[in-house]
Design an enzyme around this catalytic site. Structure first.
Site, PDB file in Angstrom:
ATOM      1  N   TYR A 189       0.824  -1.210   0.000  1.00 28.44           N
ATOM      2  CA  TYR A 189       0.000   0.000   0.000  1.00 28.44           C
ATOM      3  C   TYR A 189       0.863   1.266   0.000  1.00 28.44           C
ATOM      4  O   TYR A 189       1.632   1.516   0.923  1.00 28.44           O
ATOM      5  CB  TYR A 189      -0.965   0.008   1.199  1.00 28.44           C
ATOM      6  CG  TYR A 189      -2.094  -1.020   1.094  1.00 28.44           C
ATOM      7  CD1 TYR A 189      -2.350  -1.709  -0.092  1.00 28.44           C
ATOM      8  CD2 TYR A 189      -2.909  -1.302   2.184  1.00 28.44           C
ATOM      9  CE1 TYR A 189      -3.373  -2.640  -0.189  1.00 28.44           C
ATOM     10  CE2 TYR A 189      -3.945  -2.237   2.091  1.00 28.44           C
ATOM     11  CZ  TYR A 189      -4.157  -2.900   0.895  1.00 28.44           C
ATOM     12  OH  TYR A 189      -5.178  -3.829   0.801  1.00 28.44           O
ATOM     13  N   PRO A 249     -16.064  -2.227   0.738  1.00 22.83           N
ATOM     14  CA  PRO A 249     -17.454  -2.396   1.208  1.00 22.83           C
ATOM     15  C   PRO A 249     -18.335  -1.197   0.907  1.00 22.83           C
ATOM     16  O   PRO A 249     -19.551  -1.319   0.874  1.00 22.83           O
ATOM     17  CB  PRO A 249     -17.287  -2.580   2.717  1.00 22.83           C
ATOM     18  CG  PRO A 249     -16.038  -1.824   3.052  1.00 22.83           C
ATOM     19  CD  PRO A 249     -15.129  -2.053   1.865  1.00 22.83           C
ATOM     20  N   GLY A 284     -17.809   4.429  -2.894  1.00 23.44           N
ATOM     21  CA  GLY A 284     -18.546   5.699  -2.742  1.00 23.44           C
ATOM     22  C   GLY A 284     -19.589   5.936  -3.820  1.00 23.44           C
ATOM     23  O   GLY A 284     -20.306   6.934  -3.776  1.00 23.44           O
ATOM     24  N   ALA A 299     -18.456   0.259  -1.862  1.00 25.77           N
ATOM     25  CA  ALA A 299     -18.609   0.305  -3.322  1.00 25.77           C
ATOM     26  C   ALA A 299     -17.957   1.580  -3.859  1.00 25.77           C
ATOM     27  O   ALA A 299     -18.495   2.251  -4.742  1.00 25.77           O
ATOM     28  CB  ALA A 299     -20.079   0.200  -3.741  1.00 25.77           C
TER      29      ALA A 299
HETATM   30  N1  LIG Z   1      -7.456  -7.722  -0.241  1.00 26.01           N
HETATM   31  C1  LIG Z   1      -7.477  -7.008  -1.340  1.00 26.01           C
HETATM   32  O1  LIG Z   1      -7.160  -7.474  -2.440  1.00 26.01           O
HETATM   33  C2  LIG Z   1      -7.889  -5.564  -1.249  1.00 26.01           C
HETATM   34  C3  LIG Z   1      -8.082  -4.787  -2.404  1.00 26.01           C
HETATM   35  C4  LIG Z   1      -8.480  -3.456  -2.257  1.00 26.01           C
HETATM   36  C5  LIG Z   1      -8.680  -2.923  -0.992  1.00 26.01           C
HETATM   37  N2  LIG Z   1      -8.462  -3.690   0.126  1.00 26.01           N
HETATM   38  C6  LIG Z   1      -8.695  -3.166   1.497  1.00 26.01           C
HETATM   39  O2  LIG Z   1     -10.031  -2.704   1.575  1.00 26.01           O
HETATM   40  C7  LIG Z   1     -10.050  -1.338   2.027  1.00 26.01           C
HETATM   41  C8  LIG Z   1     -11.234  -0.614   1.425  1.00 26.01           C
HETATM   42  O3  LIG Z   1     -11.204  -0.674   0.016  1.00 26.01           O
HETATM   43  P1  LIG Z   1     -11.382   0.604  -0.923  1.00 26.01           P
HETATM   44  O4  LIG Z   1     -10.871   1.811  -0.236  1.00 26.01           O
HETATM   45  O5  LIG Z   1     -10.819   0.254  -2.222  1.00 26.01           O
HETATM   46  O6  LIG Z   1     -12.965   0.695  -1.109  1.00 26.01           O
HETATM   47  P2  LIG Z   1     -14.173   1.355  -0.266  1.00 26.01           P
HETATM   48  O7  LIG Z   1     -13.968   1.225   1.184  1.00 26.01           O
HETATM   49  O8  LIG Z   1     -15.400   0.776  -0.867  1.00 26.01           O
HETATM   50  O9  LIG Z   1     -14.156   2.878  -0.714  1.00 26.01           O
HETATM   51  C9  LIG Z   1     -13.342   3.849  -0.122  1.00 26.01           C
HETATM   52  C10 LIG Z   1     -12.866   4.772  -1.220  1.00 26.01           C
HETATM   53  O10 LIG Z   1     -13.993   5.413  -1.821  1.00 26.01           O
HETATM   54  C11 LIG Z   1     -13.857   6.831  -1.729  1.00 26.01           C
HETATM   55  N3  LIG Z   1     -15.169   7.413  -1.453  1.00 26.01           N
HETATM   56  C12 LIG Z   1     -16.095   7.005  -0.561  1.00 26.01           C
HETATM   57  N4  LIG Z   1     -17.189   7.774  -0.626  1.00 26.01           N
HETATM   58  C13 LIG Z   1     -16.951   8.698  -1.571  1.00 26.01           C
HETATM   59  C14 LIG Z   1     -17.714   9.765  -2.122  1.00 26.01           C
HETATM   60  N5  LIG Z   1     -18.950  10.050  -1.685  1.00 26.01           N
HETATM   61  N6  LIG Z   1     -17.155  10.507  -3.099  1.00 26.01           N
HETATM   62  C15 LIG Z   1     -15.908  10.241  -3.551  1.00 26.01           C
HETATM   63  N7  LIG Z   1     -15.140   9.230  -3.066  1.00 26.01           N
HETATM   64  C16 LIG Z   1     -15.653   8.464  -2.105  1.00 26.01           C
HETATM   65  C17 LIG Z   1     -12.923   7.061  -0.563  1.00 26.01           C
HETATM   66  O11 LIG Z   1     -12.278   8.307  -0.691  1.00 26.01           O
HETATM   67  P3  LIG Z   1     -12.199   9.301   0.593  1.00 26.01           P
HETATM   68  O12 LIG Z   1     -11.083   8.803   1.446  1.00 26.01           O
HETATM   69  O13 LIG Z   1     -11.934  10.628  -0.039  1.00 26.01           O
HETATM   70  O14 LIG Z   1     -13.535   9.243   1.271  1.00 26.01           O
HETATM   71  C18 LIG Z   1     -11.966   5.875  -0.688  1.00 26.01           C
HETATM   72  O15 LIG Z   1     -10.977   6.139  -1.657  1.00 26.01           O
HETATM   73  C19 LIG Z   1      -8.679  -0.794   1.622  1.00 26.01           C
HETATM   74  O16 LIG Z   1      -8.263   0.312   2.398  1.00 26.01           O
HETATM   75  C20 LIG Z   1      -7.801  -1.990   1.869  1.00 26.01           C
HETATM   76  O17 LIG Z   1      -7.463  -2.068   3.245  1.00 26.01           O
HETATM   77  C21 LIG Z   1      -8.082  -4.999  -0.001  1.00 26.01           C
END
Ligand SMILES: NC(=O)c1ccc[n+]([C@@H]2O[C@H](COP(=O)([O-])OP(=O)(O)OC[C@H]3O[C@@H](n4cnc5c(N)ncnc54)[C@H](OP(=O)(O)O)[C@@H]3O)[C@@H](O)[C@H]2O)c1
Length: 338
Positions: free
Chosen positions: A74, A246, A250, A248
């Site tokens: 990361y 989780p 955002g 999606a």
């Molecule tokens: N095991 C794997 O292969 C794998 C792969 C990917 C991720 N992960 C883990 O899962 C965690 C969460 O995944 P993720 O961050 O990809 O997805 P997420 O939790 O579904 O979405 C968070 C992302 O969406 C953005 N977001 C949320 N609401 C928003 C809005 N209203 N407008 C604009 N942007 C918005 C956030 O930006 P802001 O910070 O600006 O709110 C952030 O970048 C990661 O941190 C990581 O630890 C694991």
């Protein structure tokens, strides 16, 4: 008498990992993937990213979350580095938090220029990766280590050797996997390794792991995925399902959809309508939809925005009805049920 493992909860706020005795975590975890800011090598952590990460940490600690998800890749190690610095700066006792890390993905060009993007579960790489992660975090141990993405060339017995060595040295307490399918879980189980958790992509717009349980004789799941059964495998054996992405990303709570706008738009409208009814933010409905599933899913939430983190936390205070859950599922999967 049933042999199904029991996922015990404390009023929905915490989750006891059935396969890890004494291991209890907050039901919601913070994904620290974006903590370091830029993924480009050589770009330092900016003061803005430091402030955003600190605000996220302060918010979730205040909300009672204790689970933090990392990976060696990361922001090329900067997320681990900044997290460790902030934990010390904020004087958070190490034993009061759960730090989960991942290893096994290697960037192209690492360590030598012409090497390809690849997965590596060799004993040497797993052990070296943990040593480097601990160094960047400035910590003595990880609570949990996940094997990030299945290495097609892995020998499960070799993986077991690495696990045994890391456990014996006190560097890692528990072990899990990520993005593993049931056949792979079976393969590793034959070698003696049942993970405490499997972290998979699951959200209202990525429902294929649920769709795979809704096959009828003449119909494949919505996106043509073969029958999968990951969540059933987890439930039968007490493996915690950690959901990545989780929220999606955002797209159901304010972010303008830049793909499949009709399906995303319809689902977002329904999320909003149900949120209004429950008097919570849309993010809460998106997360509550995961919490309502009987696999006892632990969402790993990736936003750094305090207001969005608080909005997600509201998920713990509502419960979706069967009708609301299915209405959301139908909208998100975008095709009718059989
Ligand atoms: N095991 C794997 O292969 C794998 C792969 C990917 C991720 N992960 C883990 O899962 C965690 C969460 O995944 P993720 O961050 O990809 O997805 P997420 O939790 O579904 O979405 C968070 C992302 O969406 C953005 N977001 C949320 N609401 C928003 C809005 N209203 N407008 C604009 N942007 C918005 C956030 O930006 P802001 O910070 O600006 O709110 C952030 O970048 C990661 O941190 C990581 O630890 C694991």
């Amino acid at each position: 008498m049933s042999n199904l493992p029991v996922f015990s909860t404390d009023g929905g706020q915490t989750l006891a990992y059935p396969l890890a005795s004494g291991f209890t975590a907050s039901r919601l975890g913070l994904g620290c993937m974006q903590f370091g800011g830029s993924w480009e090598a050589g770009v330092p952590i900016s003061s803005g990213d430091r402030a955003r990460a600190r605000a996220a940490l302060e918010t979730v600690l205040e909300l009672g979350w204790d689970f933090f998800d990392h990976a060696d890749i990361y922001c090329r190690g900067k997320s681990e580095q900044l997290f460790g610095e902030l934990i010390r700066e904020m004087k958070v006792p190490r034993e009061s938090i759960i730090v989960q890390d991942k290893c096994g993905i290697r960037f192209p060009g690492e360590p030598n220029g012409d090497e390809p993007h690849r997965f590596d579960f060799s004993r040497e790489h797993i052990i070296a990766s943990v040593d480097q992660s601990l160094k960047r975090l400035g910590m003595e141990y990880l609570d949990c280590l996940l094997l990030h993405r299945p290495d097609l060339l892995a020998d499960p017995h070799e993986v077991m050797e690495a696990i045994a060595s890391l456990h014996a040295s006190g560097k890692v307490a528990y072990f899990g996997v990520s993005n593993f399918t049931p056949p792979l879980l079976d393969l590793y189980r034959e070698a003696g390794f049942t993970p405490v958790a499997n972290q998979i992509e699951l959200n209202l717009l990525r429902t294929s792991l649920l769709d795979s349980s809704v096959v009828s004789q003449d119909r494949l799941p919505a996106d043509g995925h073969p029958a999968d059964g990951t969540l059933e495998w987890h439930r039968m054996r007490g493996v915690v399902t950690q959901a990545w992405a989780p929220m999606a990303y955002g797209y159901l709570s304010g972010r303008e959809p830049d793909w499949d706008p009709e399906r995303v738009g319809k689902t977002a409208s329904l999320v909003k309508e149900i949120a209004t009814k429950h008097e919570v933010a849309p993010e809460a409905v998106v997360i509550a939809w995961l919490l309502r599933h009987p696999a006892m899913i632990q969402p790993i939430i990736g936003t750094r925005e305090p207001s969005r983190l608080r909005a997600c936390h509201q998920a713990l205070s509502i419960q979706l009805s069967r009708e609301e859950w299915y209405a959301l599922y139908l909208a998100g999967r975008g095709t009718p049920l059989p």
